[in-house]
Design an enzyme around this catalytic site. Structure first.
Site, short mmCIF file in Angstrom:
data_model
loop_
_atom_site.label_atom_id
_atom_site.label_comp_id
_atom_site.label_asym_id
_atom_site.label_seq_id
_atom_site.Cartn_x
_atom_site.Cartn_y
_atom_site.Cartn_z
N THR A 1 2.18 -2.94 8.51
CA THR A 1 2.26 -3.82 9.71
C THR A 1 3.57 -4.32 10.13
N GLU B 1 -5.98 -6.02 4.16
CA GLU B 1 -5.75 -7.00 2.94
C GLU B 1 -6.98 -7.13 1.93
N SER C 1 0.81 -1.28 0.09
CA SER C 1 0.28 0.05 -0.02
C SER C 1 0.85 1.19 0.10
N SER D 1 -6.47 0.32 -2.32
CA SER D 1 -7.31 -0.74 -3.01
C SER D 1 -6.73 -0.95 -4.82
N GLY E 1 -23.85 -4.36 28.27
CA GLY E 1 -24.69 -3.05 28.99
C GLY E 1 -23.50 -2.30 29.01
N1 CAA Z 1 -3.68 -14.20 -8.57
C1 CAA Z 1 -2.75 -14.14 -9.97
N2 CAA Z 1 -3.15 -13.00 -10.71
C2 CAA Z 1 -3.88 -12.14 -10.24
C3 CAA Z 1 -4.85 -12.32 -8.92
C4 CAA Z 1 -4.31 -13.53 -8.46
N3 CAA Z 1 -5.30 -13.60 -7.33
N4 CAA Z 1 -5.71 -11.24 -8.93
C5 CAA Z 1 -5.49 -10.32 -10.27
N5 CAA Z 1 -4.18 -10.91 -10.84
C6 CAA Z 1 -3.54 -10.48 -11.77
C7 CAA Z 1 -4.69 -10.55 -13.21
O1 CAA Z 1 -4.72 -11.34 -13.84
C8 CAA Z 1 -4.02 -9.24 -14.14
O2 CAA Z 1 -2.96 -9.82 -14.91
P1 CAA Z 1 -3.17 -10.10 -16.26
O3 CAA Z 1 -3.44 -8.69 -16.99
O4 CAA Z 1 -2.08 -10.43 -16.72
O5 CAA Z 1 -4.27 -10.86 -16.57
C9 CAA Z 1 -3.35 -8.19 -12.96
O6 CAA Z 1 -3.30 -9.14 -11.95
C10 CAA Z 1 -4.30 -7.25 -12.54
O7 CAA Z 1 -5.57 -7.49 -12.17
P2 CAA Z 1 -7.15 -6.92 -12.53
O8 CAA Z 1 -6.92 -6.56 -13.93
O9 CAA Z 1 -8.03 -7.57 -12.02
O10 CAA Z 1 -6.74 -5.54 -11.80
P3 CAA Z 1 -7.24 -4.43 -11.16
O11 CAA Z 1 -6.83 -3.07 -11.24
O12 CAA Z 1 -8.82 -4.54 -11.43
O13 CAA Z 1 -7.35 -4.71 -9.54
C11 CAA Z 1 -7.61 -5.99 -7.36
C12 CAA Z 1 -7.29 -5.91 -9.07
C13 CAA Z 1 -8.17 -7.31 -7.18
C14 CAA Z 1 -8.74 -5.06 -7.00
C15 CAA Z 1 -6.28 -5.59 -6.90
O14 CAA Z 1 -5.70 -4.35 -7.00
C16 CAA Z 1 -6.41 -5.76 -5.28
O15 CAA Z 1 -6.43 -6.92 -4.83
N6 CAA Z 1 -6.50 -4.67 -4.45
C17 CAA Z 1 -6.49 -4.47 -3.04
C18 CAA Z 1 -5.01 -4.61 -2.59
C19 CAA Z 1 -4.95 -5.23 -1.16
O16 CAA Z 1 -5.54 -6.32 -0.93
N7 CAA Z 1 -4.10 -4.72 -0.57
C20 CAA Z 1 -3.66 -5.26 0.79
C21 CAA Z 1 -2.08 -4.66 1.29
S1 CAA Z 1 -1.43 -6.00 2.38
C22 CAA Z 1 -2.23 -5.57 3.76
O17 CAA Z 1 -3.29 -5.07 3.89
C23 CAA Z 1 -1.53 -6.37 4.94
C24 CAA Z 1 -2.24 -6.38 6.19
O18 CAA Z 1 -3.25 -5.35 6.37
C25 CAA Z 1 -1.84 -6.96 7.52
P1 FAD Z 2 -8.81 3.35 -0.67
O1 FAD Z 2 -8.34 2.30 -1.61
O2 FAD Z 2 -8.85 4.96 -0.94
O3 FAD Z 2 -10.49 3.05 -0.41
C1 FAD Z 2 -11.17 4.09 0.26
C2 FAD Z 2 -12.61 3.65 0.19
O4 FAD Z 2 -12.97 3.25 -1.08
C3 FAD Z 2 -12.80 2.03 0.70
O5 FAD Z 2 -13.98 2.05 1.50
C4 FAD Z 2 -12.87 1.13 -0.57
O6 FAD Z 2 -13.42 -0.09 -0.38
C5 FAD Z 2 -13.33 2.08 -1.50
N1 FAD Z 2 -13.17 1.59 -2.84
C6 FAD Z 2 -11.79 2.02 -3.58
N2 FAD Z 2 -12.03 1.40 -4.71
C7 FAD Z 2 -13.19 0.92 -4.78
C8 FAD Z 2 -14.08 0.40 -5.93
N3 FAD Z 2 -13.24 0.28 -7.20
N4 FAD Z 2 -15.22 -0.31 -6.06
C9 FAD Z 2 -15.81 -0.04 -4.81
N5 FAD Z 2 -15.17 0.56 -3.84
C10 FAD Z 2 -14.13 1.02 -3.73
N6 FAD Z 2 -0.80 -2.43 3.54
C11 FAD Z 2 0.00 -3.06 3.31
O7 FAD Z 2 0.46 -3.15 2.02
N7 FAD Z 2 1.05 -3.86 4.10
C12 FAD Z 2 0.57 -3.93 5.39
O8 FAD Z 2 1.06 -4.61 6.27
C13 FAD Z 2 -0.70 -3.36 5.65
N8 FAD Z 2 -1.26 -3.22 6.97
C14 FAD Z 2 -2.11 -2.05 7.39
C15 FAD Z 2 -2.58 -2.07 8.90
C16 FAD Z 2 -3.65 -1.25 9.00
C17 FAD Z 2 -3.83 -1.07 10.55
C18 FAD Z 2 -4.18 -0.54 8.18
C19 FAD Z 2 -5.03 0.44 8.41
C20 FAD Z 2 -3.93 -0.70 6.81
C21 FAD Z 2 -2.97 -1.53 6.33
N9 FAD Z 2 -2.46 -1.84 5.09
C22 FAD Z 2 -1.40 -2.38 4.68
C23 FAD Z 2 -3.26 -0.96 4.01
C24 FAD Z 2 -4.66 -1.60 3.75
O9 FAD Z 2 -4.36 -2.65 3.00
C25 FAD Z 2 -5.47 -0.32 2.85
O10 FAD Z 2 -5.85 0.67 3.64
C26 FAD Z 2 -6.46 -0.95 2.16
O11 FAD Z 2 -5.91 -1.89 1.14
C27 FAD Z 2 -7.35 -0.08 1.49
O12 FAD Z 2 -6.62 1.02 0.83
P2 FAD Z 2 -6.80 2.47 1.02
O13 FAD Z 2 -6.62 2.62 2.73
O14 FAD Z 2 -5.94 3.38 0.16
O15 FAD Z 2 -8.30 2.99 0.83
#
Ligand code: CAA
Ligand code: FAD
Length: 380
Positions: free
Chosen positions: A158, A363, A126, A132, A339
């Site tokens: 994290t 995630e 991120s 996202s 409560g």
């Molecule tokens: N496995 C393999 N490839 C994948 C995949 C999967 N599960 N999901 C997507 N891809 C590939 C697609 O096939 C595509 O590749 P090709 O063009 O070669 O086919 C590429 O990735 C891009 O995919 P999309 O066109 O579907 O991309 P998109 O822009 O529409 O977005 C999304 C896809 C699912 C929304 C992705 O951006 C997503 O998962 N966003 C959320 C991010 C997230 O989960 N962040 C978490 C950070 S970590 C964290 O949060 C840790 C913590 O808190 C503790």
């Molecule tokens: P945004 O992407 O700006 O989203 C804002 C709002 O818009 C959300 O409600 C979202 O669902 C909505 N939205 C966005 N796009 C769409 C769409 N296409 N359609 C509908 N709704 C949409 N990240 C890491 O990489 N590693 C970590 O270890 C990690 N740990 C974290 C720990 C904490 C405590 C927190 C708060 C976050 C952590 N994250 C980590 C980041 C986390 O994964 C992101 O906050 C999360 O993926 C959302 O991204 P954003 O905050 O930029 O929200």
């Protein structure tokens, strides 16, 4: 589908439950209040094998299946979701990612120490402008022959301050979009790598969340994970399994709050009887028990899919979406059943309610899980 737990699964469940009760429960309120990282407790979790549960024993891990990991995550999360997010990131994002896609040298150098908990890891996807919308990575890793030059900022990481090893996703070829992204192993202390201040959070306050800044950090090419341009696929594949871990965390938060509310309802009296004898309260418990059971079945299904080498993108997203909603609903009702006592710290349920919210955000937010699920079902 048979979800009867084996003797080994039951042993893991009981070991995690005992550890949570004896080692995490004392001090959990204080750690939450002061945003104190559970340093000693995480060290013990490493010694007991909770930080590299699925890693092959030849790299110092427990060699267990995903279901074992989900069961342990549920038990730890019932008591301390701050400790369980450390466990989740280390197991399912960092160790799994390295073991599945890392080179033998990377595994020898990093995985063995991560699996034993000697060091812990962080997963850095991120960014301020790319949460996202993860393909919009602004952090760059410019190819300089035998090394990359890394520049940019990662947000909300994290284990950001406590980790020693960071898996950083960065853009090498912007013109190629997501196909130009790489995943690099960055070590704490590399020149130009700075850790921002700790975030002040609503929940999981014992965990350690930071932004990270990279200014001309020189990362050797041997630290790239997988082929050139594999970084986005690496992140997506790793997160698919990570979501099972967070779904288990959400399940544990819900189950922990439910158990506390049930016990409380049997001893608290109002209008001459225990409050569980009022149907309004009994029905809340009925809803909680039903939803928690359904969430657990979704979590076990996703874990089983992964263990059976079937696709788990869909089942993992469904488990996370549903379990995180159940965590939110259940913890709110658990506070209600308590409560006024539910509103104060010593009864634990207010903390679980605050902790529950993050499971709908990290995630992949619930909206992102719905994107993943709807795309999969429409493709079917
Ligand atoms: N496995 C393999 N490839 C994948 C995949 C999967 N599960 N999901 C997507 N891809 C590939 C697609 O096939 C595509 O590749 P090709 O063009 O070669 O086919 C590429 O990735 C891009 O995919 P999309 O066109 O579907 O991309 P998109 O822009 O529409 O977005 C999304 C896809 C699912 C929304 C992705 O951006 C997503 O998962 N966003 C959320 C991010 C997230 O989960 N962040 C978490 C950070 S970590 C964290 O949060 C840790 C913590 O808190 C503790
Ligand atoms: P945004 O992407 O700006 O989203 C804002 C709002 O818009 C959300 O409600 C979202 O669902 C909505 N939205 C966005 N796009 C769409 C769409 N296409 N359609 C509908 N709704 C949409 N990240 C890491 O990489 N590693 C970590 O270890 C990690 N740990 C974290 C720990 C904490 C405590 C927190 C708060 C976050 C952590 N994250 C980590 C980041 C986390 O994964 C992101 O906050 C999360 O993926 C959302 O991204 P954003 O905050 O930029 O929200």
């Amino acid at each position: 589908m048979d979800f009867t737990l084996s003797e080994e699964h039951l042993m893991i469940q009981s070991a995690a439950r005992e550890f949570a009760k004896n080692e995490l429960l004392p001090g959990v309120i204080e750690r939450d209040e002061h945003q104190k990282f559970p340093t000693e407790q995480i060290k013990k979790m490493g010694e007991l094998g909770f930080l590299g549960m699925m890693v092959d024993p030849k790299y110092g891990g427990g060699g267990m299946d995903t279901l074992s990991y989900a069961i342990a995550m549920e038990e730890i999360s019932k008591i301390d979701a701050s400790a369980s997010v450390v466990m989740s990131v280390n197991n399912s994002l960092v160790c799994w990612g390295l073991e599945t896609y890392g080179s033998e040298e990377q595994k020898q150098k990093y995985l063995t120490r991560l699996a034993s908990g000697e060091i812990i890891g962080a997963f850095c996807l991120s960014e301020p402008e790319a949460g996202s919308d993860a393909t919009s990575q602004k952090t760059t890793a410019i190819d300089k022959g035998d090394h990359y030059i890394l520049n940019g900022t990662k947000n909300w990481i994290t284990n950001g301050g406590t980790a020693d090893v960071y898996l950083v996703i960065a853009q090498t070829y912007p013109e190629k979009g997501h196909k130009g992204i790489n995943a690099l192993i960055v070590e704490k202390g590399m020149p130009g790598f700075e850790i921002g201040p700790k975030e002040q959070k609503l929940g999981i306050r014992g965990s350690d969340t930071h932004s990270l800044m990279f200014t001309d950090v020189k990362v050797p090419k041997e630290n790239r994970i997988g082929e050139d341009g594999f970084g986005f696929t690496f992140a997506m594949k790793t997160l698919a399994g990570g979501r099972i871990g967070i779904a288990s965390q959400a399940l544990g938060i819900a189950a922990g709050a439910y158990e506390l509310a049930k016990e409380y309802s049997k001893v608290r009296k109002a209008f001459g009887t225990e409050i569980c004898n009022h149907q309004a309260i009994a029905f809340k418990l009925a809803d909680m028990a039903t939803q928690i059971t359904a969430a657990r079945l979704l979590v076990y299904k996703a874990a089983r899919d992964k263990d059976n080498h079937e696709n788990y993108d869909l089942s993992g997203a469904m488990a996370k979406l549903y379990a995180s909603q159940v965590a939110m609903d259940t913890t709110i009702e658990a506070v209600q059943i308590h409560g006024g006592n539910g509103y104060v710290k010593e009864y634990h349920v207010e903390r679980l309610m605050r902790d529950a919210k993050i499971t709908q955000i990290y995630e992949g937010t619930s909206e992102i899980q719905k994107i993943v699920i709807s795309r999969a079902v429409l493709k079917d």
